[in-house]
Design a protein around this motif. Structure first.
Motif, PDB file in Angstrom:
ATOM      1  N   MET A  82       9.225  11.122   1.265  1.00  0.00           N
ATOM      2  CA  MET A  82       8.276  11.532   0.221  1.00  0.00           C
ATOM      3  C   MET A  82       6.850  11.379   0.734  1.00  0.00           C
ATOM      4  O   MET A  82       6.460  10.313   1.171  1.00  0.00           O
ATOM      5  N   GLU A  83       6.063  12.419   0.674  1.00  0.00           N
ATOM      6  CA  GLU A  83       4.683  12.373   1.132  1.00  0.00           C
ATOM      7  C   GLU A  83       3.732  12.534  -0.057  1.00  0.00           C
ATOM      8  O   GLU A  83       4.048  13.190  -1.044  1.00  0.00           O
ATOM      9  N   SER A  84       2.598  11.935   0.035  1.00  0.00           N
ATOM     10  CA  SER A  84       1.598  12.073  -1.009  1.00  0.00           C
ATOM     11  C   SER A  84       0.231  12.170  -0.363  1.00  0.00           C
ATOM     12  O   SER A  84      -0.036  11.547   0.657  1.00  0.00           O
ATOM     13  N   ARG A  85      -0.631  12.970  -0.973  1.00  0.00           N
ATOM     14  CA  ARG A  85      -1.987  13.106  -0.446  1.00  0.00           C
ATOM     15  C   ARG A  85      -2.896  11.990  -0.951  1.00  0.00           C
ATOM     16  O   ARG A  85      -4.006  11.817  -0.472  1.00  0.00           O
ATOM     17  N   SER A  86      -2.431  11.206  -1.939  1.00  0.00           N
ATOM     18  CA  SER A  86      -3.280  10.177  -2.521  1.00  0.00           C
ATOM     19  C   SER A  86      -3.196   8.882  -1.733  1.00  0.00           C
ATOM     20  O   SER A  86      -2.290   8.658  -0.938  1.00  0.00           O
ATOM     21  N   LEU A  87      -4.189   8.009  -1.974  1.00  0.00           N
ATOM     22  CA  LEU A  87      -4.185   6.656  -1.437  1.00  0.00           C
ATOM     23  C   LEU A  87      -3.945   5.699  -2.592  1.00  0.00           C
ATOM     24  O   LEU A  87      -4.695   5.712  -3.575  1.00  0.00           O
ATOM     25  N   ALA A  88      -2.914   4.889  -2.501  1.00  0.00           N
ATOM     26  CA  ALA A  88      -2.658   3.887  -3.533  1.00  0.00           C
ATOM     27  C   ALA A  88      -3.506   2.658  -3.227  1.00  0.00           C
ATOM     28  O   ALA A  88      -3.367   2.047  -2.165  1.00  0.00           O
ATOM     29  N   ARG A  89      -4.415   2.299  -4.130  1.00  0.00           N
ATOM     30  CA  ARG A  89      -5.265   1.123  -3.922  1.00  0.00           C
ATOM     31  C   ARG A  89      -4.486  -0.120  -4.310  1.00  0.00           C
ATOM     32  O   ARG A  89      -3.962  -0.219  -5.419  1.00  0.00           O
ATOM     33  N   THR A  90      -4.412  -1.066  -3.396  1.00  0.00           N
ATOM     34  CA  THR A  90      -3.516  -2.204  -3.578  1.00  0.00           C
ATOM     35  C   THR A  90      -4.243  -3.542  -3.448  1.00  0.00           C
ATOM     36  O   THR A  90      -5.348  -3.629  -2.920  1.00  0.00           O
ATOM     37  N   ASN A  91      -3.563  -4.582  -3.928  1.00  0.00           N
ATOM     38  CA  ASN A  91      -4.011  -5.960  -3.725  1.00  0.00           C
ATOM     39  C   ASN A  91      -3.149  -6.638  -2.661  1.00  0.00           C
ATOM     40  O   ASN A  91      -3.020  -7.852  -2.639  1.00  0.00           O
ATOM     41  N   GLY A  92      -2.563  -5.836  -1.801  1.00  0.00           N
ATOM     42  CA  GLY A  92      -1.709  -6.342  -0.737  1.00  0.00           C
ATOM     43  C   GLY A  92      -0.413  -5.560  -0.663  1.00  0.00           C
ATOM     44  O   GLY A  92      -0.003  -4.902  -1.637  1.00  0.00           O
ATOM     45  N   TYR A  93       0.251  -5.629   0.493  1.00  0.00           N
ATOM     46  CA  TYR A  93       1.465  -4.838   0.687  1.00  0.00           C
ATOM     47  C   TYR A  93       2.269  -5.370   1.862  1.00  0.00           C
ATOM     48  O   TYR A  93       1.781  -6.179   2.666  1.00  0.00           O
ATOM     49  N   PHE A  94       3.504  -4.918   1.957  1.00  0.00           N
ATOM     50  CA  PHE A  94       4.286  -5.111   3.178  1.00  0.00           C
ATOM     51  C   PHE A  94       5.250  -3.951   3.344  1.00  0.00           C
ATOM     52  O   PHE A  94       5.601  -3.259   2.378  1.00  0.00           O
ATOM     53  N   ILE A  95       5.679  -3.725   4.594  1.00  0.00           N
ATOM     54  CA  ILE A  95       6.639  -2.680   4.936  1.00  0.00           C
ATOM     55  C   ILE A  95       7.667  -3.300   5.882  1.00  0.00           C
ATOM     56  O   ILE A  95       7.300  -3.968   6.848  1.00  0.00           O
ATOM     57  N   ILE A  96       8.953  -3.093   5.590  1.00  0.00           N
ATOM     58  CA  ILE A  96      10.027  -3.601   6.450  1.00  0.00           C
ATOM     59  C   ILE A  96      10.923  -2.443   6.867  1.00  0.00           C
ATOM     60  O   ILE A  96      11.308  -1.609   6.034  1.00  0.00           O
ATOM     61  N   CYS A  97      11.253  -2.394   8.138  1.00  0.00           N
ATOM     62  CA  CYS A  97      12.224  -1.430   8.651  1.00  0.00           C
ATOM     63  C   CYS A  97      13.233  -2.194   9.509  1.00  0.00           C
ATOM     64  O   CYS A  97      12.851  -3.078  10.281  1.00  0.00           O
ATOM     65  N   GLY A  98      14.512  -1.840   9.386  1.00  0.00           N
ATOM     66  CA  GLY A  98      15.527  -2.523  10.178  1.00  0.00           C
ATOM     67  C   GLY A  98      16.753  -1.667  10.388  1.00  0.00           C
ATOM     68  O   GLY A  98      16.900  -0.596   9.791  1.00  0.00           O
ATOM     69  N   SER A  99      17.629  -2.147  11.239  1.00  0.00           N
ATOM     70  CA  SER A  99      18.886  -1.428  11.488  1.00  0.00           C
ATOM     71  C   SER A  99      19.962  -1.843  10.485  1.00  0.00           C
ATOM     72  O   SER A  99      21.012  -1.224  10.393  1.00  0.00           O
ATOM     73  N   GLU A 100      19.678  -2.918   9.732  1.00  0.00           N
ATOM     74  CA  GLU A 100      20.610  -3.400   8.719  1.00  0.00           C
ATOM     75  C   GLU A 100      19.887  -3.495   7.377  1.00  0.00           C
ATOM     76  O   GLU A 100      18.694  -3.231   7.276  1.00  0.00           O
ATOM     77  N   ASP A 101      20.603  -3.906   6.353  1.00  0.00           N
ATOM     78  CA  ASP A 101      20.037  -4.024   5.020  1.00  0.00           C
ATOM     79  C   ASP A 101      18.872  -5.018   5.015  1.00  0.00           C
ATOM     80  O   ASP A 101      18.993  -6.143   5.509  1.00  0.00           O
ATOM     81  N   VAL A 102      17.715  -4.604   4.463  1.00  0.00           N
ATOM     82  CA  VAL A 102      16.534  -5.471   4.454  1.00  0.00           C
ATOM     83  C   VAL A 102      16.131  -5.864   3.031  1.00  0.00           C
ATOM     84  O   VAL A 102      15.084  -6.479   2.831  1.00  0.00           O
ATOM     85  N   LEU A 103      16.972  -5.551   2.040  1.00  0.00           N
ATOM     86  CA  LEU A 103      16.599  -5.808   0.653  1.00  0.00           C
ATOM     87  C   LEU A 103      16.420  -7.302   0.369  1.00  0.00           C
ATOM     88  O   LEU A 103      15.530  -7.697  -0.389  1.00  0.00           O
ATOM     89  N   GLY A 104      17.266  -8.125   0.954  1.00  0.00           N
ATOM     90  CA  GLY A 104      17.157  -9.556   0.719  1.00  0.00           C
ATOM     91  C   GLY A 104      15.824 -10.111   1.180  1.00  0.00           C
ATOM     92  O   GLY A 104      15.162 -10.880   0.463  1.00  0.00           O
ATOM     93  N   LEU A 105      15.417  -9.708   2.378  1.00  0.00           N
ATOM     94  CA  LEU A 105      14.130 -10.146   2.910  1.00  0.00           C
ATOM     95  C   LEU A 105      12.981  -9.605   2.068  1.00  0.00           C
ATOM     96  O   LEU A 105      12.019 -10.322   1.760  1.00  0.00           O
ATOM     97  N   ALA A 106      13.082  -8.344   1.661  1.00  0.00           N
ATOM     98  CA  ALA A 106      12.042  -7.733   0.839  1.00  0.00           C
ATOM     99  C   ALA A 106      11.882  -8.473  -0.489  1.00  0.00           C
ATOM    100  O   ALA A 106      10.765  -8.704  -0.954  1.00  0.00           O
ATOM    101  N   GLU A 107      12.980  -8.853  -1.081  1.00  0.00           N
ATOM    102  CA  GLU A 107      12.929  -9.566  -2.360  1.00  0.00           C
ATOM    103  C   GLU A 107      12.256 -10.928  -2.208  1.00  0.00           C
ATOM    104  O   GLU A 107      11.437 -11.318  -3.041  1.00  0.00           O
ATOM    105  N   ARG A 108      12.563 -11.631  -1.134  1.00  0.00           N
ATOM    106  CA  ARG A 108      11.949 -12.946  -0.911  1.00  0.00           C
ATOM    107  C   ARG A 108      10.444 -12.822  -0.679  1.00  0.00           C
ATOM    108  O   ARG A 108       9.648 -13.601  -1.213  1.00  0.00           O
ATOM    109  N   LEU A 109      10.039 -11.834   0.093  1.00  0.00           N
ATOM    110  CA  LEU A 109       8.611 -11.624   0.345  1.00  0.00           C
ATOM    111  C   LEU A 109       7.871 -11.230  -0.929  1.00  0.00           C
ATOM    112  O   LEU A 109       6.776 -11.731  -1.221  1.00  0.00           O
ATOM    113  N   ALA A 110       8.464 -10.322  -1.693  1.00  0.00           N
ATOM    114  CA  ALA A 110       7.826  -9.856  -2.925  1.00  0.00           C
ATOM    115  C   ALA A 110       7.680 -10.986  -3.933  1.00  0.00           C
ATOM    116  O   ALA A 110       6.641 -11.116  -4.596  1.00  0.00           O
TER     117      ALA A 110
END
Length: 450
Positions: free
Chosen positions: A1-29
């Motif tokens: 999904m692409e968007s031309r807008s910029l989402a203004r944030t108070n912080g963020y993270f991005i995770i990519c992996g070869s296996e399921d990363v939902l557990g790590l994402a939940e802990r970070l969030a």
């Protein structure tokens, strides 16, 4: 999904992996929930959601929105100056990276920000030339993690590196996996100022530029005010661009309380006092310790001060807090610089550069995080033009060898702005000491076994 807008944030993270990363994402969030203002948004590779699904995901982006804007895989943390004009530069840069990679990428955008772009094929992120918005990355096993918050990464035991200000990061996904961190900004080499008056004019106009651009669109703001040189200069300049409220935090009748009350009378501005008692200090220390972990007492004292002032600003309905971080490292404010000059004046430049680099690349996370729990930080000294001008000031206009006078040029700026001698000649006091916070915190820790 692409968007031309910029989402203004108070912080963020991005995770990519070869296996399921939902557990790590939940802990970070969950850990970063102190950044939540208008909820939380996740992107799980194909769609946006307010909560993580229970499905398997190998890519997750999470951000904490500051505005109810369109969901986007293009994230902005901080402020881009002249955004309308620079928005098309950002789109052009994003298109170039998507089609050709990072070869030939040219960045000419001022502000105080980090940005990140997330697609099926790559992650591209960058920080402004001088930035109070930190950015960190890690390769942990088969996972790649990019985060604006190092403390979340600490909480899950991930070792990380930082993206320096004025640099971009490019991570290509898939079989041709590639990671590149590259500097795109280097200050131009310009001749040093030969006269103090030249330096004063240049510093003043650079600060005026930074404050004007940082406060563009900001009707009301607070200023963390000690009554010292740095905050007095900011008060004098910022009140021309925003409805300003001065806020001072103090334990009892500290040096800062007495001094701030005196200097505040120079400005036609409301001045709010936060009286920090032992119970308040103990609670705030315990709360922030869950975020900062095993930090030393000095860092915790500074974090507590900024956190309390930011909370008071928020309670007053002020969404922005101006602070004077960076002035000491740019203009020679610390006492240790006198020792450097007395040994070898030519070494002052490298000492300042090293300290300033450490501040805006790594240490600034402490202050950005403490403030961002309640307000948007504005740090006018951390700006490209201010830093470039400061780099042209010779040692003798920063620290005087004989007298030991520090911040010579910045004191002259205060005089030029019409501030009285009692302000521009007043000696520097470290906030953690002059506020009484560090001394009181040490007593509280010993008494309560915190």
């Amino acid at each position: 999904m692409e968007s031309r807008s910029l989402a203004r944030t108070n912080g963020y993270f991005i995770i990519c992996g070869s296996e399921d990363v939902l557990g790590l994402a939940e802990r970070l969030a969950n850990f970063m929930s102190y950044r939540k203002r208008l909820g939380i948004r996740f992107f799980e590779g194909s769609s946006f959601t307010n909560v993580l699904s229970h499905k398997t995901a190998k890519k997750v982006m999470c951000f904490f929105p500051l505005l109810n804007t369109e969901d986007s895989t293009s994230l902005l943390h901080g402020k881009v100056f002249n955004l309308t004009e620079n928005y098309y530069k950002i789109l052009k840069m994003k298109k170039l990276v998507a089609e050709e990679g990072v070869e030939g990428v040219f960045v000419d955008i001022d502000g105080d920000f980090s940005m990140a772009f997330f697609s099926d094929d790559y992650i591209f992120a960058l920080r402004s030339p001088i930035s109070s918005k930190p950015l960190f990355f890690a390769e942990s096993g088969n996972n790649f993690l990019l985060s604006s918050d190092p403390y979340a990464m600490n909480s899950v035991g991930i070792q990380y590196n930082y993206v320096p200000s004025g640099s971009f990061l490019y991570f290509r996904l898939g079989e041709r996996r590639k990671l590149l961190v590259q500097n795109y900004y280097s200050p131009s080499k310009v001749e040093s100022f030969s006269e103090l008056d030249q330096a004063v004019d240049a510093v003043k106009f650079a600060l005026m530029y930074s404050i004007e651009k940082n406060l563009e669109g900001v009707r009301n703001a607070a200023l963390s005010f000690s009554g010292g040189l740095d905050s007095a200069i900011l008060a004098r300049l910022a009140m021309e661009h925003s409805n300003l409220t001065l806020i001072t935090a103090s334990v009892g009748r500290s040096h800062d309380l007495i001094r701030a009350k005196e200097v505040a009378t120079l400005f036609p501005l409301e001045h709010i006092i936060i009286d920090i008692n032992e119970n308040m200090l103990a609670k705030r220390f315990a709360s922030l310790k869950t975020v900062f972990g095993k930090e030393n007492v000095m860092n915790m004292s500074i974090a507590i001060l900024f956190n309390l002032v930011a909370e008071e600003a928020s309670n007053l309905g002020l969404g922005y807090l101006i602070v004077g971080q960076g002035a000491d490292e740019l203009f020679g404010g610390y006492r240790r610089y006198v020792e450097v000059v007395n040994k070898d004046e030519s070494m002052l430049g490298s000492a300042l550069r090293n300290d300033f680099h450490d501040l805006h690349s790594k240490i600034i996370s402490r202050d950005e995080t403490a403030i961002s729990m309640f307000a948007d930080p504005i740090m006018p000294y951390l700006n490209r033009k201010v830093a470039e001008v400061a780099s042209r000031i010779p040692p003798k206009f920063k620290v005087e060898r004989v007298s030991g006078n520090r911040k010579v040029a910045l004191r002259a700026v205060a005089e030029n702005l019409g501030l009285p001698e009692d302000v521009f000649h007043y000696p520097k006091k470290a906030m953690q000491y002059s506020s009484g916070v560090q001394k009181s915190l040490l007593k509280t820790i010993m008494k309560t076994d915190l």
